[in-house]
Structures are given as structure tokens and as C-alpha cells.
Motif scaffolding. Structure first.
Motif, PDB file in Angstrom:
ATOM      1  N   GLY A   1       0.379  -1.254  -0.524  1.00 17.80           N
ATOM      2  CA  GLY A   1       0.071  -0.129   0.298  1.00 17.80           C
ATOM      3  C   GLY A   1       1.005   1.144   0.301  1.00 17.80           C
ATOM      4  O   GLY A   1       0.386   2.246  -0.561  1.00 17.80           O
ATOM      5  N   ALA A   2       1.858   1.336   0.559  1.00 18.86           N
ATOM      6  CA  ALA A   2       2.507   2.180   0.705  1.00 18.86           C
ATOM      7  C   ALA A   2       3.050   2.657  -1.421  1.00 18.86           C
ATOM      8  O   ALA A   2       3.549   3.859  -1.170  1.00 18.86           O
ATOM      9  CB  ALA A   2       4.439   2.209   2.076  1.00 18.86           C
ATOM     10  N   ALA A   3       3.774   1.716  -1.911  1.00 22.63           N
ATOM     11  CA  ALA A   3       4.354   1.719  -2.745  1.00 22.63           C
ATOM     12  C   ALA A   3       3.609   1.612  -3.313  1.00 22.63           C
ATOM     13  O   ALA A   3       3.648   2.929  -4.931  1.00 22.63           O
ATOM     14  CB  ALA A   3       4.675  -0.011  -4.002  1.00 22.63           C
TER      15      ALA A   3
ATOM     16  N   LEU B   1       8.511  -4.571 -10.170  1.00 19.35           N
ATOM     17  CA  LEU B   1       8.326  -2.892  -9.505  1.00 19.35           C
ATOM     18  C   LEU B   1       9.261  -2.581  -8.930  1.00 19.35           C
ATOM     19  O   LEU B   1       9.785  -3.272  -7.986  1.00 19.35           O
ATOM     20  CB  LEU B   1       6.638  -2.890  -8.418  1.00 19.35           C
ATOM     21  CG  LEU B   1       6.861  -1.666  -7.914  1.00 19.35           C
ATOM     22  CD1 LEU B   1       5.935  -0.764  -8.952  1.00 19.35           C
ATOM     23  CD2 LEU B   1       5.365  -1.958  -6.638  1.00 19.35           C
ATOM     24  N   ASP B   2       9.615  -1.405  -9.338  1.00 14.09           N
ATOM     25  CA  ASP B   2      11.049  -0.947  -8.621  1.00 14.09           C
ATOM     26  C   ASP B   2      11.242   0.468  -8.695  1.00 14.09           C
ATOM     27  O   ASP B   2      10.857   1.225  -9.239  1.00 14.09           O
ATOM     28  CB  ASP B   2      12.062  -1.343  -9.457  1.00 14.09           C
ATOM     29  CG  ASP B   2      14.168  -1.099  -9.314  1.00 14.09           C
ATOM     30  OD1 ASP B   2      13.498  -0.880  -7.814  1.00 14.09           O
ATOM     31  OD2 ASP B   2      14.808  -0.419  -9.167  1.00 14.09           O
TER      32      ASP B   2
ATOM     33  N   ARG C   1      16.263  -0.641   2.331  1.00 18.44           N
ATOM     34  CA  ARG C   1      15.911  -0.125   0.673  1.00 18.44           C
ATOM     35  C   ARG C   1      14.882   0.970   1.356  1.00 18.44           C
ATOM     36  O   ARG C   1      14.806   2.131   0.709  1.00 18.44           O
ATOM     37  CB  ARG C   1      15.476  -0.770   0.039  1.00 18.44           C
ATOM     38  CG  ARG C   1      15.876  -1.751  -0.499  1.00 18.44           C
ATOM     39  CD  ARG C   1      14.268  -2.552  -1.588  1.00 18.44           C
ATOM     40  NE  ARG C   1      15.274  -3.759  -2.320  1.00 18.44           N
ATOM     41  CZ  ARG C   1      15.030  -5.368  -1.251  1.00 18.44           C
ATOM     42  NH1 ARG C   1      15.171  -5.091  -0.082  1.00 18.44           N
ATOM     43  NH2 ARG C   1      16.398  -6.423  -1.895  1.00 18.44           N
ATOM     44  N   ALA C   2      14.876   1.275   2.266  1.00 12.63           N
ATOM     45  CA  ALA C   2      13.435   2.319   2.448  1.00 12.63           C
ATOM     46  C   ALA C   2      14.925   3.531   3.685  1.00 12.63           C
ATOM     47  O   ALA C   2      14.502   4.534   2.631  1.00 12.63           O
ATOM     48  CB  ALA C   2      12.686   2.179   3.569  1.00 12.63           C
ATOM     49  N   THR C   3      15.493   3.011   3.651  1.00 12.48           N
ATOM     50  CA  THR C   3      17.130   4.408   4.484  1.00 12.48           C
ATOM     51  C   THR C   3      17.147   4.420   4.104  1.00 12.48           C
ATOM     52  O   THR C   3      17.998   6.058   3.328  1.00 12.48           O
ATOM     53  CB  THR C   3      17.760   3.511   5.665  1.00 12.48           C
ATOM     54  OG1 THR C   3      17.068   3.120   6.610  1.00 12.48           O
ATOM     55  CG2 THR C   3      18.580   4.201   6.240  1.00 12.48           C
TER      56      THR C   3
ATOM     57  N   ALA D   1       7.304  -1.547   0.439  1.00 13.71           N
ATOM     58  CA  ALA D   1       7.462  -1.774  -0.380  1.00 13.71           C
ATOM     59  C   ALA D   1       8.033  -1.917  -1.367  1.00 13.71           C
ATOM     60  O   ALA D   1       7.543  -1.632  -2.491  1.00 13.71           O
ATOM     61  CB  ALA D   1       6.718  -3.701  -0.798  1.00 13.71           C
ATOM     62  N   LEU D   2       9.594  -1.472  -1.877  1.00 13.21           N
ATOM     63  CA  LEU D   2       9.877  -1.027  -2.974  1.00 13.21           C
ATOM     64  C   LEU D   2      10.918  -0.758  -3.880  1.00 13.21           C
ATOM     65  O   LEU D   2      10.718  -0.992  -5.224  1.00 13.21           O
ATOM     66  CB  LEU D   2      11.128  -0.071  -2.051  1.00 13.21           C
ATOM     67  CG  LEU D   2      10.827   1.624  -0.859  1.00 13.21           C
ATOM     68  CD1 LEU D   2      12.159   2.480  -0.785  1.00 13.21           C
ATOM     69  CD2 LEU D   2       9.921   2.403  -1.901  1.00 13.21           C
ATOM     70  N   SER D   3      11.290  -2.741  -3.254  1.00 14.46           N
ATOM     71  CA  SER D   3      11.408  -3.604  -4.489  1.00 14.46           C
ATOM     72  C   SER D   3      10.187  -4.294  -4.787  1.00 14.46           C
ATOM     73  O   SER D   3      10.068  -5.825  -4.147  1.00 14.46           O
ATOM     74  CB  SER D   3      13.034  -4.616  -3.835  1.00 14.46           C
ATOM     75  OG  SER D   3      12.848  -5.666  -4.636  1.00 14.46           O
ATOM     76  N   GLY D   4       9.804  -4.580  -5.618  1.00 12.09           N
ATOM     77  CA  GLY D   4       9.251  -5.685  -5.913  1.00 12.09           C
ATOM     78  C   GLY D   4       9.142  -6.890  -6.003  1.00 12.09           C
ATOM     79  O   GLY D   4       8.433  -8.014  -5.861  1.00 12.09           O
TER      80      GLY D   4
END
Length: 538
Positions: free
Chosen positions: A41-43, A116-117, A138-140, A64-67
């Protein structure tokens, strides 16, 4: 929401977010919209922010930045889960949907998420709160890259993430993190911010969700209207005078485990039956108020369910059939005993016929392990071997529970030769079933063939519940290759078919062929309302 699983794509999720923002502006008069999401949902929020004008802020919770990594995690969890023995995890290109705890991910959705990336998303230069779970590098890294571009990003830890991402029975809401989000938003003073002018779009406001088969309406009821539910009925015909009351399991809300109650309610509507799927207090959209007691086996939930039956009667359905699974099955049984308007029930994987309030549900859950047959079956499941190798299986506890069950079975076999002692638990349970039999209640007990609830069934009614035959029309069905939650694809379809056929049997036993006039009037009114709404949209 209407639609089926195959219709869901990542692009459709983003489009839904755009329409929701437009609805807020048109219907609620807001100028500033904050997009907030968790994990996938954040993506969605991050991607949608590039399409929605005038976004005031972003709240990304463990995004989830890296699908590819996210999908790998979901598939890995499915492979080690107990469902993997019933619905094996197939390669995405196989065309077989992924069953993630009852939710089905189509091949197209898996492939779309895999591609998704968002790890290199350019800074959006709007206030962003990044809540990073433990080891969420990844988020950091994305937050650091945005700060280099002078983007107003705030990074906070997510201390209660792990306790949130648990089984619904033990999961706890991240109240600390929610408080941090609220405080951060308050400091932005977004209500006073001047946002760019946006195009106001006319949005049709409907009080019902209508398809060619069903009509659904959200309702509030009970004392002070603190209870919430979804009433569903056939669109083109009057429903039968017996309606279904669907009670959720544990901490799942009114959609049921894996969305099962949504599908069941709509299939019932297609077959000419109405239903109410409701939230007990403290679950879903029914607030807890001052009641902090655990809801699973709380006797205070019985009058709440009776309030649900009152709603059905007020809408033209004077009789009810109550459905429940696990803790919901116990509640359904107690409601059947408490209200004579209940003419039938579908009790799925009941764990205890009598519950001693004050027992800790988590202690009960700890001893509520599978049957011996279930463990033998698990030996053929690669997912179970993976759980064993990762240390997720407590072999000592399993051995202790199975030993206790064996001893209990011997004792119960000896006791079963004689009538139960007056006032004993077994005597009380059988008296309850005798009471329902006198009322001609269509009691349907369904068990998975390796469910731990079979232990108490055996205690009260003998092996495979054979002594239930003395309490006609009560009956018991034992289904093989079915998991406890009926999340497996085949097991769930069998459950749907049984649930509808059992409803039909109760209608045939207790209802006349002519539905109440109030129900007929309600259908006519709903059709007129729907046509009026269609005209308004055009």
C-alpha cells in the motif's frame, strides 16, 4: 468493493487511489490529501503521488520498494505455510494463482509486482514520513537520497512493526507508530496550507454497492449505533425470509478470513438469500469503546449478535441462520441457543463446545495443535520440513499435547460407555443440543478431518461425533484435505457450496414459499434507488 481477483493489478490500485482522492475533494470539501500506506500500500501511495495534484504529504510505512523482494517474501511465506500442502506454490508463469492465506494473486499481478522497482524514485519534494522496519535498508537509502536533493523527508523507526505482522489472534495494533504519525502530521499544519488549485470533479455519491446480482449497504446498529455491518441482498428478487448472520473468526473483520464472507454473501444473494456480515466490538469498524476484554469468546458478544438478528428482522427477514468458524463458531452456537429466531447454524471447526471465560485465548491456542493425522500428513509437505529446519516447530510441545490427548482419549472411551454425570460438562453440552433439536434447528457442524477441534467433539459426542445422531436434525460433516481456516482453494469452494445448500435446507424446513411483504418492498425500493443513481451518474 466489487470485482474479482483477476481484475486486480498494481495499476488498478493506483487508479483506485486517484479516484479516492477525487472523492474526498468532491464529497468532503478537502483541499489537501495525505497519502498513507503500509508495505505494498505504501508503494501504491508513492506511485499515486505522481498522478494526484496537490498532495500535502506522504506517509510510507515499511514500504515495499522492491517488488521483486516483496513478492519473493510473500511466496516464501506461502511455501512454508501449512497451505502449501493443499495449494502448492507454483512458478508465476504457470498460470496458477498464488494462495496467500486465502487471498489469490493472479499470474499477471505477480509478474507486475515482480517488475516493480521504486528504489530510485526521484524526490517528490513534498513532506514525507518514512517509517522503516528493522533492517529495511532500501527505505533508509531512499530517504538519504531524497535528503541529498533537499526533499523534506523525515525518517522514523517502526518499533511495533513485528508485533503488528502476526497471526490475527496475537497481532497488536501499532499504537505507538500511529501516535507518531499523528504528531508529525499535526506539526505540518496542512489544514492551513495553500495547495495548488485542482480540478473539481463531480463524483456520484451512493449509499449502496450494486451489481447485476446483489445490492450491499453499510449499516450501523446496536446501542448508540456502535456496531457496523454490511447488509447484502438479491437485486432482482425478494430474498427468502431466512437470512444469514456471518460472524468473523478471531480478529479478522467482517470480510471473513481471506475475504471468504464477501464471496459467500454475494453467492447467497445470487441464490435468493440475504445476509449480514458484522463486526463485533473492537474489531473492524465497530469501536471497542470502554470494553478492553478480548473479543474471541466474550459472552458480551452474544447480545451484539442478537442486535444483528434484530437488524435482519427489521429489514424483513424474521428468521436467521448463523455462520461462524473457530471462535466465531462458538459464538454462533451460543447465539443459536440464546435466540429462538435462529433456525439454523453452520459451525465450522469449533474448538470448544463450552468455554470457561477467563481462560487466556493465547494459552488455549498454544495447546490447540493439530491432530495426529494432521502431523502424519505434514510429513509429506515440503513446507512443513522447511518450518522444522528454521526452528519454527516446537517438537517437545507437540509431543506433550499428543500424549495428553492420547490419555484423554482413553479416559473418554471408558466414560463413553456410561451416561454423562449430571451437571458435568458433557451433560450440559448434550442438553444444549437436545434443546436445539426440540426447536428443529438445522445445526450443521463441519470439521476438517485433522482439525484439533475434533478432540473436544470426541469428548462430548464420541468418535467422529457419532452420538450427534441422537439430536436430529443436527448433523456433522468431516471434510478431508481442508485446512482449519478453509483457505485452500478446493476446501473453500466446497464450503461455499455447503453453506448455500444448508441455508436452502433451513429455508425449506422453516420458511414459507412467499417472502415477507417488507422484503419485497425493500427489493423494489432498492431497484428504484439504483436506477436513480444510474441516472445521476449519466
Amino acid at each position: 468493493s466489487s470485482g474479482v481477483g483477476d481484475d486486480v493489478t498494481f495499476a488498478s490500485m493506483v487508479g483506485d487511489a486517484e479516484r479516492a482522492a477525487a472523492y474526498l475533494r468532491a464529497h468532503c470539501g478537502v483541499g489537501t490529501v495525505v497519502l498513507a500506506g503500509v508495505r505494498l500500500g505504501a508503494a501504491v501511495a508513492l506511485r499515486a503521488a505522481g498522478f494526484i495534484p496537490g498532495v500535502g504529504a506522504l506517509v510510507l510505512m515499511a514500504p515495499a520498494l522492491s517488488g521483486q523482494a516483496f513478492l519473493r517474501e510473500i511466496r516464501a511465506a506461502a511455501k512454508v505455510g501449512r497451505l502449501s500442502g493443499l495449494d502448492p506454490v507454483m512458478p508465476p508463469e504457470s498460470g496458477v494463482p498464488l494462495n496467500a492465506n486465502g487471498f489469490h494473486w493472479s499470474t499477471h499481478l505477480q509478474q507486475e509486482i515482480d517488475a516493480l522497482d521504486l528504489t530510485t524514485t526521484p524526490a517528490l519534494h513534498i513532506p514525507t514520513l518514512m517509517l522503516t522496519a528493522r533492517s529495511d535498508r532500501r527505505a533508509t537509502r531512499l530517504a538519504e537520497a531524497w535528503r541529498v536533493e533537499d526533499a523534506p523527508v523525515t525518517e522514523l523507526p517502526f518499533p511495533d512493526y513485528d508485533s503488528w505482522m502476526q497471526d490475527p489472534t496475537t497481532s497488536t495494533n501499532p499504537t505507538e507508530t500511529f501516535a507518531n504519525i499523528r504528531a508529525w502530521l499535526a506539526e505540518l499544519h496542512l489544514e492551513a496550507a495553500q495547495q495548488p488549485a485542482v480540478q473539481q470533479t463531480q463524483v456520484a455519491v451512493a449509499t449502496t454497492l450494486t451489481s447485476d446480482k446483489f445490492i450491499e449497504e453499510p449499516i450501523q446498529f446496536g446501542p448508540d449505533n456502535v456496531l457496523f455491518g454490511i447488509l447484502c441482498w438479491p437485486r432482482e428478487q425478494a430474498a427468502a425470509p431466512v437470512a444469514a448472520l456471518l460472524l468473523h473468526e478471531g480478529s479478522s473483520h467482517h470480510i471473513g478470513n481471506g475475504g471468504a464472507y464477501v464471496t459467500l454473501a454475494r453467492r447467497m444473494a445470487e441464490a435468493g438469500m440475504a445476509s449480514l456480515r458484522m463486526d463485533l466490538t473492537g474489531m473492524g469498524d465497530s469501536p471497542a469503546g470502554g470494553n478492553t476484554r478480548h473479543p474471541h469468546y466474550d459472552p458480551e458478544r452474544i447480545p451484539e449478535c442478537i442486535a444483528g438478528i434484530d437488524v435482519l428482522q427489521a429489514h424483513g427477514y424474521p428468521m436467521a441462520m448463523v455462520y461462524g468458524l473457530c471462535s466465531g463458531a462458538y459464538t454462533a452456537l451460543q447465539v443459536t441457543l440464546a435466540d429462538k429466531r435462529v433456525v439454523g447454524n453452520v459451525i465450522v471447526n469449533l474448538q470448544k463446545f463450552l468455554w470457561h471465560y477467563g481462560d487466556d485465548i493465547r494459552v488455549a491456542q498454544g495447546g490447540n495443535r493439530r491432530s495426529f493425522k494432521g502431523y502424519l500428513r505434514a510429513l509429506t509437505n515440503p513446507g512443513e520440513w522447511r518450518r522444522s529446519l528454521t526452528g519454527d516447530v516446537n517438537f517437545l510441545a507437540i509431543a506433550r499435547v499428543l500424549t495428553q490427548r492420547t490419555a484423554s482419549r482413553v479416559v473418554n472411551t471408558v466414560r463413553g460407555i456410561l451416561p454423562p454425570a449430571p451437571g458435568s460438562e458433557t451433560a450440559r453440552v448434550r442438553q444444549n443440543m437436545r434443546t436445539l433439536a426440540k426447536r428443529r434447528v438445522q445445526s450443521n457442524l463441519i470439521f476438517s478431518d485433522d482439525d484439533p477441534g475434533l478432540s473436544d467433539l470426541r469428548t462430548q459426542f464420541g468418535r467422529k461425533g457419532h452420538k450427534l445422531a441422537a439430536y436430529v436434525p443436527a448433523r456433522m460433516l468431516l471434510l478431508d484435505r481442508a485446512d482449519h481456516h478453509f483457505n485452500a482453494t478446493t476446501a473453500r469452494e466446497r464450503y461455499y457450496d455447503l453453506a448455500v445448500s444448508m441455508m436452502k435446507a433451513a429455508i425449506a424446513e422453516h420458511a414459507t414459499n412467499k417472502p415477507p411483504a417488507t422484503a419485497q418492498a425493500r427489493v423494489s425500493r432498492s431497484i428504484r434507488q439504483h436506477k436513480s443513481e444510474e441516472h445521476a451518474v449519466r
